[in-house]
Design a protein around this motif. Structure first.
Motif: not given
Length: 146
Positions: A34-42
């Protein structure tokens, strides 16, 4: 809602706000919340992180593969992929030894804990020094044991 340019499994460049850590290559692992955040592998941290979708950018287009025969010239690049020097040598260990005679390479090696070495093809010899780019990476300054 706007189209998501970075669906799950898409690689991207994360460009943080000024003052934060340097940019990072990430692979998107979730849909935006909802906050336009994504989980991503760094790639940089080798672990999952949460990043704002708006700070992701497409990966740069890779240059075309060089053409021609392999030469006895080698390009030396730092961790960011910036060309530091060119040396002439018969093999990788010889190129590394020659590179360590260059003060710019020594300084980058101390800063980045290593440098990368790649043999040049004939089509690349006409490109002025410093204009060849490599993918960012760090390679040990020590020759690998094979």
């Amino acid at each position: 809602m706007s189209e998501n340019r970075f669906p799950v499994t898409t690689p991207a460049v994360y460009v943080p706000e000024e003052g934060e850590e340097h940019r990072d290559i990430v692979v998107v692992m979730s849909e935006p919340d909802a906050d336009s955040m994504v989980k991503a592998h760094s790639v940089k941290h080798n672990k999952p992180i949460r990043v704002p979708l708006g700070m992701l950018h497409p990966l740069p287009e890779l240059p075309p593969e060089p053409e021609g025969e392999l030469t006895d010239w080698w390009t030396i690049t730092d961790a960011e992929g910036v060309e530091l020097a060119r040396v002439q040598a018969d093999d990788d260990p010889g190129a590394r030894t020659a590179a360590m005679r260059d003060a710019t390479v020594v300084a980058a090696c101390r800063r980045d804990k290593g440098f990368a070495v790649r043999r040049l093809r004939t089509s690349e010899l006409s490109v002025p020094l410093g204009q060849l780019r490599a993918l960012p990476r760090i390679a040990s300054a020590e020759p690998s044991s094979r």
